[in-house]
Enzyme design. Structure first.
Site, short mmCIF file in Angstrom:
data_model
loop_
_atom_site.label_atom_id
_atom_site.label_comp_id
_atom_site.label_asym_id
_atom_site.label_seq_id
_atom_site.Cartn_x
_atom_site.Cartn_y
_atom_site.Cartn_z
CE1 TYR A 92 17.49 8.04 -36.76
CE2 TYR A 92 16.93 6.49 -38.51
CZ TYR A 92 17.88 7.17 -37.77
OH TYR A 92 19.21 7.01 -38.04
CD GLU A 126 20.54 9.87 -36.65
OE1 GLU A 126 20.76 8.65 -36.62
OE2 GLU A 126 20.97 10.68 -35.78
#
Length: 375
Positions: free
Chosen positions: A101, A188
């Site tokens: 991530y 993101e």
């Protein structure tokens, strides 16, 4: 401004040098069949500016053109988290070895960019942060020095990234530069994946830009995803008013976005539920009649609180607009005023004589009365 995945990847990630899978954006099921014939086995991904698409059935595999046609036909027209699926992204299937991530966002506490990284990609990052905070690395960027590979190495120090480490050390600075280049509030990547063939690619991307910076990114802003709006919200936009419809029963009119949000917070504190966001500060006070129509057109509204606080703006001018509009519309809902600041005495007189309503000395009392009247 929110952007669909295919725009974020093609317009922001790829130009920054961040690898993305081969993909084709499609608006019909037939387009999807043609795309699979070109790309081979694919994932068919609903293009909506929200997460959890997979759980909603908006991400499915397709091995052949016929299967892609069938899957795309099932996904197109779906509604996911309030967003209707108008297009799909056909993306080459990837053999994933590990998922990470990565994100860059604005940290409101330090007022600097904040870079996040975790080895637990592909999961709900809020859950990771809450249950295993040590699994989420954070780096507040010093704006005087920026974020380069040295900072990336420090952020990743001690993590077992295997063969992905060198590539991630290059991707994180690129992500930081990409965010700054478009005034992003959030970029993101989840997951940032290490594939079995050794590549590290962004398999998904969420992108949000600062609305106030649209003029600096006009080409990109034109590709922003339109927010779903109610009929009243569309009417507000057409009237040039900042109106957001909510599910409460206390209508709100106030001057200035900050005062409007404060009024809404006080309504909640008093046990009520605001029915809308609508501020009529600045030149919007000239649109008092249109504003009142919007608020009162919501069938859930049982009372109205009008909260004016003037500094440069004169409360008597704003009050005159509301009083005039009220007389024309002649609504039956009870209204409660709180007025303070420049022109206050004249504004109070206008409301008292024009509507036979006595404004409250304290905003909290006006709000409490509106909440009780709405019950």
């Amino acid at each position: 401004m929110n952007f669909l995945e295919h725009v974020a990847k093609a317009r922001v990630l790829a130009p920054a040098g961040i690898p993305v899978p081969k993909a084709i954006h499609c608006v019909t099921a037939e387009d999807a069949a043609v795309a699979v014939a070109e790309l081979g086995p694919c994932m068919v991904k609903a293009q909506v500016p929200t997460g959890k698409r997979g759980k909603a059935g908006g991400i499915r595999a397709a091995m052949t053109p016929d299967e892609a046609r069938e899957v795309a036909d099932a996904i197109l027209g779906m509604t996911i988290d309030g967003h209707r699926v108008e297009s799909v992204l056909l993306e080459e299937r990837a053999a994933i070895a590990r998922e990470f991530y990565a994100a860059i966002l604005t940290d409101t506490e330090s007022r600097t960019p904040l870079l996040l990284f975790s080895t637990e990609g592909g999961m709900d990052i809020e859950e990771v942060a809450a249950t295993r905070p040590e699994a989420l690395r954070r780096h507040r960027v010093d704006l005087d020095h920026g974020f380069g590979e040295a900072e990336a190495r420090a952020l990743l120090d001690g993590l077992d990234l295997g063969p992905a480490r060198e590539r991630i050390e290059a991707i994180l600075p690129a992500l930081y530069r990409a965010g700054g280049s478009v005034d992003a509030e959030l970029i993101e990547i989840n997951p940032l994946a290490l594939l079995e063939d050794g590549r590290v690619v962004a398999l998904d991307c969420k992108l949000t830009l600062d609305d106030a910076a649209a003029f600096r990114n006009s080409d990109l802003a034109r590709d922003a995803s339109p927010e779903p709006m109610t009929a009243l919200e569309r009417e507000g936009t057409a009237q040039g008013l900042k109106f957001i419809q909510l599910d409460g029963n206390v209508g709100v009119l106030a001057n200035g976005a900050g005062l409007t949000m404060t009024t809404m917070d006080v309504i909640g504190h008093c046990g009520g539920r605001p029915a809308n966001f609508l501020e009529i500060g600045g030149e919007a006070y000239t649109k008092s009649e249109a504003a009142l129509k919007l608020v009162l057109a919501n069938p859930g509204v049982k009372s109205l609180v009008v909260n004016f606080c003037g500094a440069f703006a004169r409360t008597d001018v704003m009050a005159e607009g509301v009083v005039t509009a009220w007389k024309r519309l002649n609504p039956e809902v009870p209204v409660f005023f709180s007025i303070h600041g420049t022109g206050e005495d004249e504004a109070v007189r206008l409301v008292r004589e024009g509507l036979g309503v006595e404004p409250y000395d304290l905003m909290e009392d006006a709000v409490q009365a509106a909440v009780e009247a709405a019950r």
